[in-house]
Write a protein that holds these residues in place. Sequence first.
Motif, PDB file in Angstrom:
ATOM      1  N   ILE A  85      -8.876   1.875  -7.016  1.00 38.02           N
ATOM      2  CA  ILE A  85      -9.313   3.906  -5.746  1.00 38.02           C
ATOM      3  C   ILE A  85      -9.975   4.497  -6.747  1.00 38.02           C
ATOM      4  O   ILE A  85      -8.535   5.349  -7.570  1.00 38.02           O
ATOM      5  N   SER A  86     -11.098   4.947  -7.274  1.00 36.70           N
ATOM      6  CA  SER A  86     -10.813   6.137  -8.415  1.00 36.70           C
ATOM      7  C   SER A  86     -11.216   7.484  -8.021  1.00 36.70           C
ATOM      8  O   SER A  86     -10.483   7.959  -6.916  1.00 36.70           O
ATOM      9  N   GLY A  87     -10.734   8.273  -8.607  1.00 35.88           N
ATOM     10  CA  GLY A  87     -10.149   9.653  -8.481  1.00 35.88           C
ATOM     11  C   GLY A  87     -11.270  10.410  -7.773  1.00 35.88           C
ATOM     12  O   GLY A  87     -10.239  11.056  -6.802  1.00 35.88           O
ATOM     13  N   ASN A  88     -12.452  10.376  -7.679  1.00 36.13           N
ATOM     14  CA  ASN A  88     -13.164  11.015  -7.011  1.00 36.13           C
ATOM     15  C   ASN A  88     -13.859  10.364  -6.405  1.00 36.13           C
ATOM     16  O   ASN A  88     -15.769  10.660  -5.742  1.00 36.13           O
ATOM     17  N   GLY A  89     -13.435   8.829  -6.325  1.00 36.00           N
ATOM     18  CA  GLY A  89     -14.533   8.164  -5.472  1.00 36.00           C
ATOM     19  C   GLY A  89     -14.586   8.803  -3.603  1.00 36.00           C
ATOM     20  O   GLY A  89     -14.038   9.163  -2.677  1.00 36.00           O
ATOM     21  N   ASP A  90     -16.751   8.857  -3.416  1.00 35.99           N
ATOM     22  CA  ASP A  90     -16.676   9.428  -1.742  1.00 35.99           C
ATOM     23  C   ASP A  90     -15.896   8.027  -0.925  1.00 35.99           C
ATOM     24  O   ASP A  90     -16.014   8.204  -0.047  1.00 35.99           O
ATOM     25  N   LEU A  91     -15.991   6.746  -1.371  1.00 38.80           N
ATOM     26  CA  LEU A  91     -15.174   5.607  -0.844  1.00 38.80           C
ATOM     27  C   LEU A  91     -13.910   5.430  -0.903  1.00 38.80           C
ATOM     28  O   LEU A  91     -14.131   4.227  -0.585  1.00 38.80           O
ATOM     29  N   SER A  92     -12.944   6.176  -1.694  1.00 33.84           N
ATOM     30  CA  SER A  92     -11.789   5.558  -1.679  1.00 33.84           C
ATOM     31  C   SER A  92     -11.396   5.719   0.114  1.00 33.84           C
ATOM     32  O   SER A  92     -10.358   4.933   0.197  1.00 33.84           O
ATOM     33  N   HIS A  93     -11.684   6.516   0.989  1.00 33.29           N
ATOM     34  CA  HIS A  93     -10.976   6.131   2.146  1.00 33.29           C
ATOM     35  C   HIS A  93     -11.533   4.489   2.437  1.00 33.29           C
ATOM     36  O   HIS A  93     -10.740   4.026   3.066  1.00 33.29           O
ATOM     37  N   LEU A  94     -12.333   4.220   2.414  1.00 27.72           N
ATOM     38  CA  LEU A  94     -13.123   2.873   3.185  1.00 27.72           C
ATOM     39  C   LEU A  94     -12.242   1.936   1.607  1.00 27.72           C
ATOM     40  O   LEU A  94     -12.026   0.982   3.095  1.00 27.72           O
ATOM     41  N   ILE A  95     -12.101   2.269   0.758  1.00 23.58           N
ATOM     42  CA  ILE A  95     -11.447   1.277   0.042  1.00 23.58           C
ATOM     43  C   ILE A  95     -10.115   1.192   0.103  1.00 23.58           C
ATOM     44  O   ILE A  95      -9.312  -0.336   0.299  1.00 23.58           O
ATOM     45  N   ARG A  96      -9.592   1.796   0.028  1.00 27.76           N
ATOM     46  CA  ARG A  96      -8.356   2.879   1.118  1.00 27.76           C
ATOM     47  C   ARG A  96      -7.771   1.265   2.219  1.00 27.76           C
ATOM     48  O   ARG A  96      -7.297   0.501   2.516  1.00 27.76           O
ATOM     49  N   THR A  97      -9.188   1.926   2.968  1.00 24.38           N
ATOM     50  CA  THR A  97      -8.170   1.249   4.711  1.00 24.38           C
ATOM     51  C   THR A  97      -8.603  -0.367   4.039  1.00 24.38           C
ATOM     52  O   THR A  97      -7.652  -1.276   4.504  1.00 24.38           O
ATOM     53  N   PHE A  98      -9.702  -0.740   3.136  1.00 29.43           N
ATOM     54  CA  PHE A  98      -9.571  -2.310   2.883  1.00 29.43           C
ATOM     55  C   PHE A  98      -8.997  -2.530   2.554  1.00 29.43           C
ATOM     56  O   PHE A  98      -8.301  -4.042   2.914  1.00 29.43           O
ATOM     57  N   ASN A  99      -8.021  -2.180   1.709  1.00 29.91           N
ATOM     58  CA  ASN A  99      -6.931  -3.386   0.996  1.00 29.91           C
ATOM     59  C   ASN A  99      -5.791  -3.155   1.845  1.00 29.91           C
ATOM     60  O   ASN A  99      -5.536  -3.394   1.481  1.00 29.91           O
ATOM     61  N   ALA A 100      -5.647  -1.863   2.623  1.00 34.65           N
ATOM     62  CA  ALA A 100      -4.723  -2.166   3.569  1.00 34.65           C
ATOM     63  C   ALA A 100      -4.975  -2.871   4.253  1.00 34.65           C
ATOM     64  O   ALA A 100      -3.793  -3.693   4.890  1.00 34.65           O
ATOM     65  N   MET A 101      -6.180  -2.915   5.026  1.00 34.34           N
ATOM     66  CA  MET A 101      -6.347  -5.398   5.693  1.00 34.34           C
ATOM     67  C   MET A 101      -6.447  -5.693   5.114  1.00 34.34           C
ATOM     68  O   MET A 101      -5.487  -6.851   6.089  1.00 34.34           O
ATOM     69  N   LEU A 102      -6.752  -5.959   4.317  1.00 33.17           N
ATOM     70  CA  LEU A 102      -5.655  -6.905   3.278  1.00 33.17           C
ATOM     71  C   LEU A 102      -4.089  -7.237   2.993  1.00 33.17           C
ATOM     72  O   LEU A 102      -3.491  -8.860   2.753  1.00 33.17           O
ATOM     73  N   ASP A 103      -3.365  -5.819   2.749  1.00 28.14           N
ATOM     74  CA  ASP A 103      -1.969  -6.129   3.120  1.00 28.14           C
ATOM     75  C   ASP A 103      -1.777  -6.505   4.574  1.00 28.14           C
ATOM     76  O   ASP A 103      -0.650  -7.449   4.434  1.00 28.14           O
ATOM     77  N   ARG A 104      -2.496  -6.265   5.232  1.00 22.99           N
ATOM     78  CA  ARG A 104      -1.845  -6.577   7.021  1.00 22.99           C
ATOM     79  C   ARG A 104      -2.573  -8.407   6.739  1.00 22.99           C
ATOM     80  O   ARG A 104      -1.073  -8.838   6.977  1.00 22.99           O
ATOM     81  N   LEU A 105      -3.385  -8.960   6.234  1.00 19.41           N
ATOM     82  CA  LEU A 105      -3.877 -10.063   6.648  1.00 19.41           C
ATOM     83  C   LEU A 105      -2.891 -11.159   6.022  1.00 19.41           C
ATOM     84  O   LEU A 105      -1.951 -12.090   6.466  1.00 19.41           O
ATOM     85  N   GLU A 106      -2.385 -10.776   4.586  1.00 23.38           N
ATOM     86  CA  GLU A 106      -1.455 -11.661   3.453  1.00 23.38           C
ATOM     87  C   GLU A 106      -0.230 -11.458   4.485  1.00 23.38           C
ATOM     88  O   GLU A 106       0.278 -12.641   4.257  1.00 23.38           O
ATOM     89  N   ALA A 107       0.367  -9.612   4.986  1.00 20.09           N
ATOM     90  CA  ALA A 107       1.554 -10.283   5.790  1.00 20.09           C
ATOM     91  C   ALA A 107       1.320 -10.819   6.990  1.00 20.09           C
ATOM     92  O   ALA A 107       2.583 -12.134   7.201  1.00 20.09           O
ATOM     93  N   ASP A 108       0.417 -10.615   7.445  1.00 21.45           N
ATOM     94  CA  ASP A 108       0.435 -11.840   8.501  1.00 21.45           C
ATOM     95  C   ASP A 108       0.675 -13.790   8.431  1.00 21.45           C
ATOM     96  O   ASP A 108       0.829 -13.889   9.066  1.00 21.45           O
ATOM     97  N   ARG A 109      -0.330 -13.757   7.237  1.00 22.58           N
ATOM     98  CA  ARG A 109      -0.551 -15.344   7.171  1.00 22.58           C
ATOM     99  C   ARG A 109       0.835 -15.353   6.569  1.00 22.58           C
ATOM    100  O   ARG A 109       1.458 -16.844   6.880  1.00 22.58           O
ATOM    101  N   SER A 110       1.313 -14.778   6.426  1.00 18.91           N
ATOM    102  CA  SER A 110       2.656 -15.435   4.898  1.00 18.91           C
ATOM    103  C   SER A 110       3.488 -15.279   6.195  1.00 18.91           C
ATOM    104  O   SER A 110       4.149 -16.321   6.530  1.00 18.91           O
TER     105      SER A 110
END
Length: 320
Positions: A85-110
Amino acid sequence: MNSLFRRLLVINGLIFAVGTTVLALSPATVSSPVLLTELPVLTVGLALMVTANAFLLRASLAPLDGLTTLMERFDSLRSGDRLQISGNGDLSHLIRTFNAMLDRLEADRSASTARVLAAQEAERQRIARELHDEIGQSLTVVLLQLKRVVDRVPDDLTEDMRAVRESVRSCLDEVRGVARRLRPGVLEDLGLLSALSALVSEFDHVEGLELDRSLEAPPDLDPDTELVIYRIAQESLTNVARHSRAGHACLSLSREPGLIVLEVTDDGCGPPSTDGTGILGMRERALLIGARLSITGGPAGGTRVRLAVPIGGERGAAAG
């Protein structure tokens, strides 16, 4: 996305405001109708505005390229792949949400994989018990009965009955071997090193394959981690025996800073181009304990399977 919309609106508004201000304050004028001599001024001004707009929009939307690349390369069996996540990215919220989704997917798969593998191990233990307690005992009884029969049959049938008895004995040995592979009792009773040594010994009979071992005593590991290491070693050696056409292979267990490393190398035909069922199962098991599994070509040809298991709080380093 509202933040992105507002930023794009502000960028375009500023560009047109600056362009209008420059036009108003500069000596340049625009006639109606436009004179040919005024066209270069308008063309240059339009080009500058489009260039500035493109540059600012490109900078604002740059994180989307990284997000698209991550989507294309993401593999849930190779955990820890995230977008920074870049410091001044206007898309930081989108990236943070996408990373959180990957965390949930990996946790669910595990969690799902853990349940499946636990059920698989339980089924293996049940089958192993039935092979040992029922089929194994039945074959043992048959052997005892054949021994009595051999002592009483006519001489011309003695050799035939002995051949039958040896066939039954061989079947009993095979049944016991299958039961051991399904449920590695030596792992539970004597630990990982003894289990790996016994595993290597089971493959000594493979014709044309010379198998070496180099085993360093690991620290205390939980039973799930030991079972994962054993199963991956078992699958790797099975692949060597069945598919590699290797003349020499080596299984090693060693310690590195923060890691326990299992390696199985051979001088065969090299790694497969695609992951089969066995390799996918190995990757799923590695994911359960936060380990990193790599299957590559060896330094002198053949295949190298490397499992890096984190210890001492280094799980993230191995999984990342």
